[in-house]
Design a protein around this motif. Structure first.
Motif, PDB file in Angstrom:
ATOM      1  N   MET A 164       0.925  -1.205   0.231  1.00 26.66           N
ATOM      2  CA  MET A 164      -0.062   0.028  -0.088  1.00 26.66           C
ATOM      3  C   MET A 164       0.961   1.118   0.098  1.00 26.66           C
ATOM      4  N   TRP A 165       0.992   1.806  -1.136  1.00 25.39           N
ATOM      5  CA  TRP A 165       1.736   2.994  -1.467  1.00 25.39           C
ATOM      6  C   TRP A 165       0.953   4.005  -1.811  1.00 25.39           C
ATOM      7  N   VAL A 166       1.500   5.321  -1.621  1.00 21.27           N
ATOM      8  CA  VAL A 166       0.839   6.762  -2.189  1.00 21.27           C
ATOM      9  C   VAL A 166       1.762   7.192  -3.235  1.00 21.27           C
ATOM     10  N   ARG A 167       1.039   7.450  -4.528  1.00 19.19           N
ATOM     11  CA  ARG A 167       1.730   7.950  -5.406  1.00 19.19           C
ATOM     12  C   ARG A 167       0.989   9.073  -5.949  1.00 19.19           C
ATOM     13  N   THR A 168       1.676  10.495  -6.195  1.00 26.98           N
ATOM     14  CA  THR A 168       0.821  11.526  -6.655  1.00 26.98           C
ATOM     15  C   THR A 168       0.764  11.824  -7.909  1.00 26.98           C
ATOM     16  N   ARG A 169       0.033  12.983  -8.591  1.00 24.69           N
ATOM     17  CA  ARG A 169       0.082  13.205  -9.960  1.00 24.69           C
ATOM     18  C   ARG A 169       1.409  13.281 -10.363  1.00 24.69           C
ATOM     19  N   GLY A 170       2.337  14.061  -9.610  1.00 19.53           N
ATOM     20  CA  GLY A 170       3.588  14.496  -9.963  1.00 19.53           C
ATOM     21  C   GLY A 170       4.684  13.280 -10.240  1.00 19.53           C
ATOM     22  N   TYR A 171       4.206  12.064  -9.561  1.00 19.73           N
ATOM     23  CA  TYR A 171       4.760  10.839 -10.180  1.00 19.73           C
ATOM     24  C   TYR A 171       4.794  10.509 -11.252  1.00 19.73           C
ATOM     25  N   THR A 193      -5.437 -11.843 -13.677  1.00 16.81           N
ATOM     26  CA  THR A 193      -5.369 -10.327 -13.312  1.00 16.81           C
ATOM     27  C   THR A 193      -6.577  -9.748 -13.166  1.00 16.81           C
ATOM     28  N   ASP A 194      -6.503  -8.871 -12.132  1.00 16.18           N
ATOM     29  CA  ASP A 194      -7.801  -7.921 -11.940  1.00 16.18           C
ATOM     30  C   ASP A 194      -7.323  -6.368 -11.654  1.00 16.18           C
ATOM     31  N   LEU A 195      -7.196  -5.815 -12.903  1.00 11.45           N
ATOM     32  CA  LEU A 195      -6.399  -4.591 -13.085  1.00 11.45           C
ATOM     33  C   LEU A 195      -7.589  -3.339 -12.648  1.00 11.45           C
ATOM     34  N   TYR A 196      -7.132  -2.454 -12.018  1.00 17.38           N
ATOM     35  CA  TYR A 196      -7.957  -1.207 -12.035  1.00 17.38           C
ATOM     36  C   TYR A 196      -6.960   0.066 -11.910  1.00 17.38           C
ATOM     37  N   ARG A 197      -7.480   1.334 -12.147  1.00 12.25           N
ATOM     38  CA  ARG A 197      -6.682   2.706 -11.814  1.00 12.25           C
ATOM     39  C   ARG A 197      -7.525   3.592 -11.240  1.00 12.25           C
ATOM     40  N   ALA A 198      -7.072   4.700 -10.561  1.00 14.74           N
ATOM     41  CA  ALA A 198      -7.614   5.747 -10.148  1.00 14.74           C
ATOM     42  C   ALA A 198      -7.088   6.845 -10.816  1.00 14.74           C
ATOM     43  N   HIS A 199      -5.819   7.016 -11.047  1.00 13.23           N
ATOM     44  CA  HIS A 199      -4.937   7.784 -11.604  1.00 13.23           C
ATOM     45  C   HIS A 199      -5.576   7.921 -13.218  1.00 13.23           C
ATOM     46  N   THR A 200      -5.224   9.121 -13.799  1.00 13.87           N
ATOM     47  CA  THR A 200      -5.476   9.268 -15.242  1.00 13.87           C
ATOM     48  C   THR A 200      -4.485   8.798 -16.008  1.00 13.87           C
ATOM     49  N   THR A 201      -4.015   7.589 -16.015  1.00 15.38           N
ATOM     50  CA  THR A 201      -3.030   6.785 -16.492  1.00 15.38           C
ATOM     51  C   THR A 201      -3.490   5.678 -17.654  1.00 15.38           C
ATOM     52  N   ILE A 259     -11.659   3.502 -11.664  1.00 16.58           N
ATOM     53  CA  ILE A 259     -12.305   3.409 -10.298  1.00 16.58           C
ATOM     54  C   ILE A 259     -13.123   4.685 -10.382  1.00 16.58           C
ATOM     55  N   GLY A 260     -14.491   4.666 -10.326  1.00 14.69           N
ATOM     56  CA  GLY A 260     -15.308   5.646 -10.064  1.00 14.69           C
ATOM     57  C   GLY A 260     -15.084   6.740  -9.278  1.00 14.69           C
ATOM     58  N   ALA A 261     -15.143   8.136  -9.533  1.00 14.38           N
ATOM     59  CA  ALA A 261     -15.055   9.051  -8.651  1.00 14.38           C
ATOM     60  C   ALA A 261     -15.656   8.989  -7.235  1.00 14.38           C
ATOM     61  N   GLY A 262     -16.719   8.287  -7.250  1.00 11.85           N
ATOM     62  CA  GLY A 262     -17.883   8.188  -5.937  1.00 11.85           C
ATOM     63  C   GLY A 262     -17.119   7.077  -4.920  1.00 11.85           C
ATOM     64  N   HIS A 263     -16.031   6.580  -5.336  1.00 11.60           N
ATOM     65  CA  HIS A 263     -15.280   5.557  -4.788  1.00 11.60           C
ATOM     66  C   HIS A 263     -13.843   6.115  -3.945  1.00 11.60           C
ATOM     67  N   LEU A 264     -13.678   7.201  -4.409  1.00  8.95           N
ATOM     68  CA  LEU A 264     -12.251   7.549  -3.930  1.00  8.95           C
ATOM     69  C   LEU A 264     -12.362   9.081  -3.655  1.00  8.95           C
ATOM     70  N   THR A 265     -11.254   9.528  -2.822  1.00 15.28           N
ATOM     71  CA  THR A 265     -11.297  11.110  -2.433  1.00 15.28           C
ATOM     72  C   THR A 265      -9.737  11.665  -2.982  1.00 15.28           C
ATOM     73  N   TRP A 266      -9.774  12.406  -3.520  1.00 19.40           N
ATOM     74  CA  TRP A 266      -8.384  12.951  -3.758  1.00 19.40           C
ATOM     75  C   TRP A 266      -8.088  14.059  -2.541  1.00 19.40           C
ATOM     76  N   GLU A 267      -6.794  13.733  -2.225  1.00 17.52           N
ATOM     77  CA  GLU A 267      -5.987  14.444  -1.120  1.00 17.52           C
ATOM     78  C   GLU A 267      -4.769  15.208  -1.564  1.00 17.52           C
ATOM     79  N   GLY A 268      -4.654  16.573  -1.170  1.00 17.97           N
ATOM     80  CA  GLY A 268      -3.578  17.268  -1.688  1.00 17.97           C
ATOM     81  C   GLY A 268      -4.053  18.288  -2.854  1.00 17.97           C
ATOM     82  N   GLY A 269      -3.234  18.879  -3.294  1.00 17.17           N
ATOM     83  CA  GLY A 269      -3.506  19.863  -4.590  1.00 17.17           C
ATOM     84  C   GLY A 269      -2.329  19.833  -5.678  1.00 17.17           C
ATOM     85  N   GLY A 270      -2.459  20.278  -6.684  1.00  8.62           N
ATOM     86  CA  GLY A 270      -1.316  20.304  -7.760  1.00  8.62           C
ATOM     87  C   GLY A 270      -0.933  19.032  -8.051  1.00  8.62           C
TER      88      GLY A 270
END
Length: 680
Positions: A176-183, A233-241, A351-362
């Motif tokens: 369980m890691w955290v990766r930002t848009r900048g990553y 495999t069971d693959l999902y994404r929350a980032h716009t990648t 992963i739909g927007a209703g199932h996640l929260t964006w934290e931080g900015g930029g």
């Protein structure tokens, strides 16, 4: 000793009668930024010790002037570096994924050994090509899965081999890691599955947390391509990648082990990734970034920290002495099988927007998927994918059949084929809904992953566990893991009538031999504008010509633990109230009052995910089976077929049971319930 290592041992012999090399091995580093900076630090350490000599680097974005000694040649490309000659002894590749294979081929052709960062290649075809080139050239290829140099791994093998955690039930890797848009802005290839028609295969399992996968495979004994039986495999994404950032990978090995990898870059906070070996007597968890091992048994918890062999030093030793590589290219064949499965899988589902929260900015913003730590733990424990668990944002798996009432889908029939072996795979209903759509079943919950919606299960059928999980025996006087799990499979379906499903099932032992044959019938229909009923009838007959004993923990000596037969696992319920009519006209209320009683019906009301519902369990008219009720520990209701003594199924004389459940929206009272029952 392999042909490669023998060649290197002859070329760089040590020992009596052999002279030591006149100069340390000459090293070239391709890629000086990103992870290449760590290699520069390590090379500085080794150079100071006189172990190596850094002679050249190559990078289209060269290091700043003065960053390296003047003795280190600087090139834009590996091609230029090799053309300048002579070829270095070792070429280290810390470059984008899609460049690994062509650069490795060039270095091998020049006569250099190769240290390539993970993942070693971007496809199975590339893997085979580089492996063939290494074999033909006699050069060595080490892959940078640094965790495989940990001294913890042989210690873990010794513990398992000595029976320290009993028999291995399976393995799980969690990260369980955290990766930002900048990553994902750090390079053009970051977050890409392909780029300009070229495979990249970046992703949580292939790159960011690839060490979790590789370490788990190693601990499962899967090294080469031939060691892998299947990859799911069971693959999902929350980032716009393009690539996945939240996924489950399930690997089954030829040796019969299962590795379940649950990985994410969308955690609420950064955690240390780990691989756990689950045993019948305990667990071993390896926190590979810390080289820490935590062994947990009934005797308590033991923590140990181990050292680690540097993989570059191991490569140099292998080149000089013929010692084995700790992470040879061939031994990453199992990992490449995982990569290939991900490469060829459908694109990750968003992963739909209703199932996640964006934290931080930029560029520091990062998504957090709701309830993800619990979901990942549940997946690991059940050895199940997010889709199989029915996670709301996951892919929908089609059921074997859907039950409908007046056009409302009210239940989905699952054949149980995706359930892990030690949970006793069997058919069941889930999800089951009220007419308004409130879900009133659960399956594979974290507290008991072998609880499966609505169905029939028994823990002791002539010594075979058809319930799942640990088995309670009279001899042990406790629950223990045993290799005694059976499975229930469909043989035949008799359908055609609306609101009716008949089927023939076979109860098979661990060896696949049939023990019981079951005739099962489901009937469903409306009983009013806001209620419907579900009736289950089943008959159990010995598959052979001998009687079969049907038992439970209760029949094996566990007081008030006579569960088995019909069972309904409910989901989390707030404000739960359980009651039943007493024999003297009074009302029995609460778990302690109704558990173990024989009453015509039992009711459960409460709020499920914000919606109120009432379930009424109605016994057959001649039933003497006690109700099994749990409210506090977990929510569940059953009708105990063998409460405190076994029931014998005779050839030609099956054991028959029947129960009806009324499902109503809202909170019903006793008078409402009796009115509904009268309509039956």
């Amino acid at each position: 000793m392999t042909q490669q290592s023998a060649k290197h041992a002859a070329r760089h012999a040590f020992g009596p009668g052999a002279s030591a090399p006149t100069a340390p091995p000459r090293i070239a580093l391709v890629g000086v930024h990103g992870f290449g900076e760590r290699h520069l630090v390590n090379l500085g350490r080794l150079e100071e010790a006189g172990v190596v000599e850094l002679v050249a680097v190559a990078d289209p974005n060269p290091p700043q002037d003065g960053a390296l000694p003047d003795s280190v040649a600087v090139f834009n490309t590996l091609e230029q570096l090799l053309a300048a000659g002579p070829a270095p002894d070792v070429v280290i590749l810390a470059t984008p994924i899609q460049t690994h294979a062509p650069l490795a081929l060039a270095a091998l052709a020049a006569g250099s050994d190769v240290y390539v960062e993970k993942p070693p290649v971007a496809s199975m075809a590339q893997f085979q090509e580089v492996l063939a080139a290494a074999d033909a050239s006699g050069q060595l290829v080490q892959v940078g899965f640094q965790s495989l140099g940990s001294h913890a791994l042989p210690a873990i093998r010794r513990t398992i081999g000595s029976g320290g955690i009993g028999d291995v039930l399976g393995l799980s890797a969690q990260g369980m890691w955290v990766r930002t848009r900048g990553y994902f802005k750090r390079s053009r290839w970051a977050g890409k599955r392909s780029m300009d028609g070229t495979d990249v295969v970046d992703g949580v399992a292939t790159n960011a947390l690839a060490h979790a996968v590789a370490t788990g495979l190693h601990m499962a004994g899967a090294h080469t391509v031939a060691d892998v039986a299947s990859v799911e495999t069971d693959l999902y994404r929350a980032h716009t990648t393009q690539s996945d950032d939240t996924s489950v990978i399930r690997v089954r090995t030829i040796a019969g082990q299962t590795l379940l990898c649950a990985l994410t870059l969308c955690a609420p906070e950064q955690g240390n990734p780990s691989v756990t070996v689950h045993g019948t007597l305990g667990d071993i968890t390896f926190f590979y970034t810390e080289d820490e091992v935590v062994t947990t048994t009934r005797d308590g918890e033991r923590r140990e920290t181990f050292g680690r062999t540097d993989l570059l030093e191991n490569l140099l030793e292998a080149s000089h002495t013929g010692a084995p590589l700790l992470c040879s290219l061939a031994d990453t064949g199992a990992f490449t099988s995982v990569l290939e499965a991900i490469r060829t899988a459908p694109d990750p589902q968003e992963i739909g927007a209703g199932h996640l929260t964006w934290e931080g900015g930029g560029d520091d913003a990062h998504p957090v998927v709701h309830q993800l730590p619990e979901l990942m733990e549940r997946a690991a424990k059940a050895q199940a994918t997010f889709a199989e668990l029915g996670v709301p944002w996951a892919r929908s798996l089609p059921p074997a059949q859907t039950f409908a009432v007046d056009g409302h889908p009210v239940a989905e029939y699952q054949d149980g084929s995706r359930i892990r072996a030690v949970s006793s795979p069997r058919p069941y209903l889930h999800p089951v809904r009220t007419l308004a759509g409130t879900v009133v079943t659960d399956h594979q919950p974290l507290d008991h992953v072998w609880h499966l919606g609505v169905g029939v299960a028994l823990q002791d059928v002539d010594g075979v566990n058809f319930w799942g999980g640990r088995t309670y025996t009279r001899a042990a006087g406790e629950y223990r893991w045993r290799p005694d799990h059976g499975s229930i499979v469909r043989l035949e379906e008799q359908s055609g009538l609306e609101g009716h499903l008949g089927e023939t099932l076979s109860w098979n032992g661990p060896d696949g031999a049939p023990i019981l044959t079951e005739q099962r019938t489901w009937v469903w229909a409306a009983v009013g504008p806001s209620a419907w009923r579900l009736t289950l009838d089943f008959a159990l007959t010995p598959a052979g010509d001998q009687p079969v004993s049907l038992g439970s923990p209760g029949s094996n000596g566990r007081a008030a633990g006579g569960y088995g037969g019909f069972f309904w696992r409910l989901p989390e319920c707030s404000g739960a109230t359980v009651w039943a009519p007493g024999t003297a006209g009074e009302t029995l209320t609460g778990e302690s009052a109704v558990h173990g009683t024989v009453t015509p019906w039992l009711a459960w009301s409460g709020t499920f995910a914000g919606s109120a519902a009432t379930l009424v369990f109605v016994a057959a008219e001649d039933s003497t089976d006690p109700w099994f009720v749990r409210v506090e520990g977990y929510p569940g209701v059953g009708q105990s077929l063998a409460w405190d003594a076994p029931v014998i199924a005779e050839p030609g004389n099956p054991v028959r049971r029947s129960v009806t459940v009324i499902l109503a929206d809202g909170i019903l009272g006793t008078e409402d319930i009796e009115t509904l029952i009268s309509k039956l």
